[in-house]
Write a protein that holds these residues in place. Structure first.
Motif, short mmCIF file in Angstrom:
data_model
loop_
_atom_site.label_atom_id
_atom_site.label_comp_id
_atom_site.label_asym_id
_atom_site.label_seq_id
_atom_site.Cartn_x
_atom_site.Cartn_y
_atom_site.Cartn_z
N GLU A 1 0.83 -1.20 0.00
CA GLU A 1 0.00 0.00 0.00
C GLU A 1 0.87 1.25 0.00
OE1 GLU A 1 -3.34 2.17 2.93
OE2 GLU A 1 -2.51 0.20 3.45
N GLN A 2 1.88 1.28 0.86
CA GLN A 2 2.75 2.45 0.94
C GLN A 2 3.61 2.62 -0.31
OE1 GLN A 2 4.50 1.66 4.99
NE2 GLN A 2 4.06 3.82 5.25
N VAL A 3 4.09 1.50 -0.86
CA VAL A 3 4.88 1.57 -2.10
C VAL A 3 4.02 2.15 -3.22
CG1 VAL A 3 5.96 0.19 -3.91
CG2 VAL A 3 6.53 -0.22 -1.52
N ASN A 4 2.79 1.68 -3.33
CA ASN A 4 1.91 2.17 -4.40
C ASN A 4 1.62 3.66 -4.24
OD1 ASN A 4 1.69 -0.17 -5.90
ND2 ASN A 4 -0.07 -0.92 -4.76
N GLN A 5 1.40 4.10 -3.00
CA GLN A 5 1.18 5.53 -2.77
C GLN A 5 2.41 6.35 -3.17
OE1 GLN A 5 0.21 5.61 1.40
NE2 GLN A 5 -1.96 5.13 1.07
N ALA A 6 3.59 5.83 -2.83
CA ALA A 6 4.83 6.53 -3.16
C ALA A 6 5.04 6.58 -4.67
CB ALA A 6 6.01 5.84 -2.47
N LEU A 7 4.78 5.47 -5.35
CA LEU A 7 4.97 5.43 -6.80
C LEU A 7 4.01 6.37 -7.52
CD1 LEU A 7 5.57 1.61 -7.39
CD2 LEU A 7 7.26 3.45 -7.36
N ALA A 8 2.80 6.50 -6.97
CA ALA A 8 1.85 7.44 -7.55
C ALA A 8 2.35 8.88 -7.40
CB ALA A 8 0.48 7.28 -6.89
N GLN A 9 2.95 9.18 -6.23
CA GLN A 9 3.47 10.53 -5.99
C GLN A 9 4.68 10.84 -6.87
OE1 GLN A 9 4.33 10.78 -1.81
NE2 GLN A 9 2.24 10.31 -1.19
#
Length: 391
Positions: A162-170
């Protein structure tokens, strides 16, 4: 064109590497929880944990998180500082040793083509968004997501992804994502090498500390897993995986040591049904069956933390007051055992080879909102076959 394996290509040495300046490289993102090292960080740590963890199983409105985090920080400060003499968790230092050890093992094979970064779910400056920004800045475009957590669940690898996906989106910019290839290593509760190592550590500890004074049938073993709430809003809770790990270790030990129980290290949240028996009940049950010594082994944790230290010490302290005639032994997690670091690197090897060999896939982040990804993907002429390795 003759196919060359990643190992052969690596062994060709620096001469061939110098001829291809755009050589493929892989960043390994080793992920763990992280723990507070400065007491003033308790509130922000707790708020992050409440947002990522508690929200998955407890019906708590989000506006409650900031004041609740501050309240919990008061209790944490009392426990760590006053009850345990200015306790500082060794988790982060041990995790760094794990990161360095795994990187060393991987670089023996892959050289500088592989670098291991660490990310903590709850601790700046190692939050996934901060670390992935550094991965991007260093020019990596292949990523291996590696939660160093024993069991797959929404509370472990789930929040990591979840955190990786949020970071990649940013970190997405323009019409082409900087990341050209990703792989993921699921948890290792069912890996034979890990199960064998846990078994060996328990047997060695009993021989070293208890065998002279206690019969095998009187030596109780509590195999401790991370407690799980029974309901996690439909997500994988980790109970099944933890139970399978326990069963596998128990199967190897029980012919010599018949008194074995699972023990769940629960966070006894009000109104939430947690896994049973908890560690205290498991220990009392074994004592009732005639155990004169108890070994507490944290099988569901790879890295030492306040639960495996403070919580288990609390439990042993209360048991000792109840039955001072019983001998109690608390064991460490696998931590930076060389055998564990080597096996952790071995699990990553095939996926690193896969990433180095795989053709880069271009992703346009702007297409996700239109649902056009599938068409764009085929337009680039890549088959779906290469995505299915090792899953």
């Amino acid at each position: 064109m003759v196919a060359v394996s990643p190992e052969q290509r690596f062994e060709q040495g620096s001469e061939s590497r110098s001829e291809s300046p755009a050589e493929e490289r892989v960043a390994v993102l080793l992920m763990g929880y992280g723990e507070v090292e400065k007491y003033e960080d308790f509130a922000s740590y707790n708020e992050q944990a409440l947002n990522l963890l508690t929200a998955k199983f407890a019906p708590v409105p989000t506006w409650v998180y900031p004041p609740l985090a501050k309240l919990l920080a008061v209790f944490d400060l009392h426990e760590w500082s006053h009850q345990h003499g200015q306790f500082i968790s060794p988790h982060n230092a041990i995790f760094e040793q794990q990161r360095a050890g795994i990187e060393s093992c991987l670089q023996e094979k892959w050289g500088e083509r592989v670098k291991v970064f660490k990310a903590f779910n709850f601790c700046a400056p190692h939050l996934p968004e901060q670390v992935l920004a550094e991965v991007k800045a260093q020019g990596f475009d292949k990523l291996l997501i590696y939660p160093l957590l024993v069991v797959d669940s929404i509370f472990t690898s789930g929040i990591a992804v979840e955190q990786v996906n949020q970071a990649l989106a940013q970190l997405a910019d323009g019409t082409e994502h900087w990341l050209k290839g990703t792989r993921y290593i699921p948890s290792f509760f069912d890996r034979t090498a890990y199960i064998d190592l846990l078994t060996q550590l328990v047997e060695d500890k009993i021989k070293e500390d208890l065998a002279v004074a206690h019969l095998p049938s009187q030596t109780g073993i509590v195999l401790m897993n991370h407690g799980c709430p029974h309901k996690a809003k439909g997500f994988t809770s980790g109970i099944d995986e933890s139970q399978k790990l326990y069963d596998a270790v128990r199967e190897r030990l029980i012919y010599k040591y018949p008194l074995i129980s699972i023990g769940w290290l629960n966070h006894d949240t009000p109104l939430i049904e947690w896994t049973q028996p908890n560690v205290t009940l498991a220990a009392k049950n074994l004592i009732d069956l005639g155990a004169t010594a108890l070994v507490f082994m944290p099988i569901g944790f790879a890295t030492e933390n306040h639960e495996t230290l403070l919580d288990v010490d609390h439990i042993i302290g209360s048991l000792r007051r109840w039955r001072p005639d019983v001998t109690y032994v608390r064991m460490a997690c696998v931590n930076d055992q060389p055998e564990f670091l080597q096996m952790a690197a071995d699990w990553a090897d095939p996926l690193i080879a896969d990433l180095l060999e795989a053709e880069a896939v271009s992703v346009n982040p702007k297409l996700t909102a239109t649902g056009s990804y599938a068409h764009a993907h085929h337009a680039h002429g890549h088959s779906h076959g290469e995505h299915n390795h090792h899953h």
